[in-house]
Design a protein around this motif. Structure first.
Motif, PDB file in Angstrom:
ATOM      1  N   HIS A  60     -44.726 -34.008  64.416  1.00  0.00           N
ATOM      2  CA  HIS A  60     -43.366 -33.480  64.436  1.00  0.00           C
ATOM      3  C   HIS A  60     -42.661 -33.774  63.114  1.00  0.00           C
ATOM      4  N   ARG A  61     -42.888 -34.960  62.564  1.00  0.00           N
ATOM      5  CA  ARG A  61     -42.226 -35.342  61.311  1.00  0.00           C
ATOM      6  C   ARG A  61     -42.989 -34.833  60.087  1.00  0.00           C
ATOM      7  N   PHE A  62     -44.315 -34.910  60.123  1.00  0.00           N
ATOM      8  CA  PHE A  62     -45.142 -34.507  58.980  1.00  0.00           C
ATOM      9  C   PHE A  62     -46.145 -33.445  59.436  1.00  0.00           C
ATOM     10  N   PRO A  63     -45.759 -32.197  59.547  1.00  0.00           N
ATOM     11  CA  PRO A  63     -46.637 -31.170  60.125  1.00  0.00           C
ATOM     12  C   PRO A  63     -47.763 -30.713  59.222  1.00  0.00           C
ATOM     13  N   ASP A  64     -47.718 -31.061  57.926  1.00  0.00           N
ATOM     14  CA  ASP A  64     -48.765 -30.584  57.015  1.00  0.00           C
ATOM     15  C   ASP A  64     -48.875 -31.528  55.820  1.00  0.00           C
ATOM     16  N   PHE A  65     -49.894 -31.280  54.989  1.00  0.00           N
ATOM     17  CA  PHE A  65     -50.128 -32.131  53.820  1.00  0.00           C
ATOM     18  C   PHE A  65     -48.921 -32.139  52.888  1.00  0.00           C
ATOM     19  N   LYS A  66     -48.299 -30.993  52.673  1.00  0.00           N
ATOM     20  CA  LYS A  66     -47.195 -30.888  51.723  1.00  0.00           C
ATOM     21  C   LYS A  66     -46.008 -31.741  52.151  1.00  0.00           C
ATOM     22  N   LEU A  92     -53.473 -42.415  53.894  1.00  0.00           N
ATOM     23  CA  LEU A  92     -53.210 -41.044  54.320  1.00  0.00           C
ATOM     24  C   LEU A  92     -52.126 -40.416  53.453  1.00  0.00           C
ATOM     25  N   HIS A  93     -51.126 -41.194  53.095  1.00  0.00           N
ATOM     26  CA  HIS A  93     -50.057 -40.727  52.218  1.00  0.00           C
ATOM     27  C   HIS A  93     -50.620 -40.368  50.834  1.00  0.00           C
ATOM     28  N   LEU A  95     -53.734 -39.682  50.168  1.00  0.00           N
ATOM     29  CA  LEU A  95     -54.641 -38.547  50.354  1.00  0.00           C
ATOM     30  C   LEU A  95     -53.878 -37.227  50.346  1.00  0.00           C
ATOM     31  N   ALA A  96     -52.735 -37.201  51.034  1.00  0.00           N
ATOM     32  CA  ALA A  96     -51.940 -35.973  51.088  1.00  0.00           C
ATOM     33  C   ALA A  96     -51.506 -35.552  49.689  1.00  0.00           C
ATOM     34  N   LYS A  97     -51.082 -36.510  48.882  1.00  0.00           N
ATOM     35  CA  LYS A  97     -50.671 -36.192  47.509  1.00  0.00           C
ATOM     36  C   LYS A  97     -51.853 -35.656  46.708  1.00  0.00           C
ATOM     37  N   ALA A  98     -53.032 -36.285  46.879  1.00  0.00           N
ATOM     38  CA  ALA A  98     -54.222 -35.838  46.154  1.00  0.00           C
ATOM     39  C   ALA A  98     -54.661 -34.452  46.622  1.00  0.00           C
ATOM     40  N   TYR A  99     -54.551 -34.210  47.931  1.00  0.00           N
ATOM     41  CA  TYR A  99     -54.966 -32.916  48.481  1.00  0.00           C
ATOM     42  C   TYR A  99     -54.052 -31.800  47.975  1.00  0.00           C
ATOM     43  N   VAL A 100     -52.753 -32.035  47.972  1.00  0.00           N
ATOM     44  CA  VAL A 100     -51.802 -31.025  47.505  1.00  0.00           C
ATOM     45  C   VAL A 100     -52.060 -30.690  46.034  1.00  0.00           C
ATOM     46  N   ALA A 101     -52.415 -31.700  45.244  1.00  0.00           N
ATOM     47  CA  ALA A 101     -52.638 -31.486  43.812  1.00  0.00           C
ATOM     48  C   ALA A 101     -54.018 -30.901  43.504  1.00  0.00           C
ATOM     49  N   ALA A 102     -54.956 -31.013  44.441  1.00  0.00           N
ATOM     50  CA  ALA A 102     -56.345 -30.615  44.182  1.00  0.00           C
ATOM     51  C   ALA A 102     -56.507 -29.101  44.081  1.00  0.00           C
ATOM     52  N   SER A 103     -57.344 -28.679  43.147  1.00  0.00           N
ATOM     53  CA  SER A 103     -57.715 -27.269  43.030  1.00  0.00           C
ATOM     54  C   SER A 103     -59.120 -27.216  42.420  1.00  0.00           C
ATOM     55  N   PRO A 104     -60.094 -26.739  43.176  1.00  0.00           N
ATOM     56  CA  PRO A 104     -60.006 -26.222  44.555  1.00  0.00           C
ATOM     57  C   PRO A 104     -59.856 -27.359  45.572  1.00  0.00           C
TER      58      PRO A 104
END
Length: 341
Positions: A60-66, A92-93, A95-104
């Motif tokens: 509810h508070r954090f619905p997605d990586f962004k 996890l926090h 990881l979310a930052k790394a995932y958002v920045a990752a490409s691909p």
């Protein structure tokens, strides 16, 4: 015949059972990469039934990586409160930052394992469940199932050693067509049927493949040496001033519970053990440690250590208390109020 020789029949029996018997968990009912990641990290060292309300609150508070990546660490830890092992929340926090920045974006097990807090087990779970990579997830449940299926009575020095011993077999029998469901079925079987004590062999869907089900030692398989129990006593202070309670904020440099609050230790306040009975005696377990925590009513010294603070009761919801101490403060506040009336 060996389990590997019967792997197709084994996979089929397991899959048929899982399709009918799987619990309707929220990350299964509404799957996504993010929900898989969060559920796997939450489930580590936490029972599923315990984590479910925390998972719902988190989503509810954090619905997605962004959303998670943009949150403050304080907010993240606050919403993790009660689950313990706060390093998982910090990872996890990150990881979310790394995932958002990752490409691909990561897909394969090796790519996920390069992210913060992701080890062999979690990376295999994410890769197989979210991306259908045919890799095996091996945890305590899977070790127990495979050890019993093969009637392996070896003694292992640790859980890690047992996992290494059964990883090759787990990889051999994983279903390539639907590895995610296969891995979840194995974990579900260990959690609901192939229990540590008194396994439900009569209703086990793969009992026909199990060499250990008739063994008198079945409850002891697998045999894993446990660390000796270490008993510790920590004397705590219950100090009130008006509508505030004295709490200790654990330093950010601490290995565990960094930045969280707990009831102060008498020794940190340089107070002797009172001759009066404690207000309460609490106990908890952390890995192999059994911790006894007598809580004494005391008057706080005038000069407090720098990491000790008076926190108003109305502000307790705004700070991150360790899970046990939040419960204890709530319980003891009611006791103290009754005693004062």
């Amino acid at each position: 015949m060996s389990l590997i020789q019967q792997q197709k029949e084994f996979q089929s029996s397991l899959a048929e059972w899982y399709a009918q018997a799987q619990r309707p968990l929220p990350w299964r009912k509404k799957p996504s990469v993010y929900r898989t990641v969060v559920s796997e990290l939450m489930a580590q060292q936490t029972q599923i039934k315990t984590m479910l309300p925390y998972f719902d609150r988190w989503m509810h508070r954090f619905p997605d990586f962004k959303t998670l990546a943009a949150a403050s660490e304080e907010d993240v830890l606050k919403h993790w409160e009660g689950l313990g092992y706060y390093s998982r929340a910090r990872n996890l926090h990150k990881l979310a930052k790394a995932y958002v920045a990752a490409s691909p974006k990561p897909r394969a097990r090796e790519a996920w394992q390069a992210l913060p807090g992701i080890g062999p087990y979690t990376s295999a779970a994410i890769a197989s469940i979210a991306f259908h990579e045919p890799v095996a997830v091996v945890d305590g449940n899977v070790v127990r199932i495979l050890a019993r299926l093969t009637c392996d009575t070896r003694t292992f020095k640790s859980n890690g050693e047992a996992v290494k011993a059964f990883t090759a077999l787990a990889e051999d029998v994983v279903a390539e067509e639907n590895p995610g469901d296969h891995n979840q079925a194995m974990m579900e079987l260990g959690a609901t049927i192939c229990l540590k004590r008194k396994p439900l062999c009569t209703i086990c869907p793969v009992a026909g493949f199990c060499l250990g089900r008739t063994s008198a030692e079945l409850d002891q398989i697998p045999k894993i040496q446990r660390k000796a129990t270490k008993r510790i006593t920590v004397e705590r202070a219950w100090a009130l001033e008006g509508n505030a309670i004295l709490l200790h904020r654990i330093p950010e440099s601490a290995g565990q519970l960094a930045g969280q609050y707990e009831l102060p230790k008498l020794k940190d306040l340089h107070l002797p053990t009172p001759k009066t009975k404690p207000l309460a005696i609490k106990t908890r377990s952390i890995t192999h440690r059994r911790i006894k925590e007598p809580i004494f009513v005391v008057s706080a010294p005038k000069a407090l250590p720098d990491d000790h603070f008076w926190i108003r009761f109305n502000d307790l919801e705004n700070i991150t208390l360790s899970g046990p101490h939040r419960r204890w403060v709530g319980e003891l506040t009611k006791v103290a109020n009754k005693q004062s009336t």
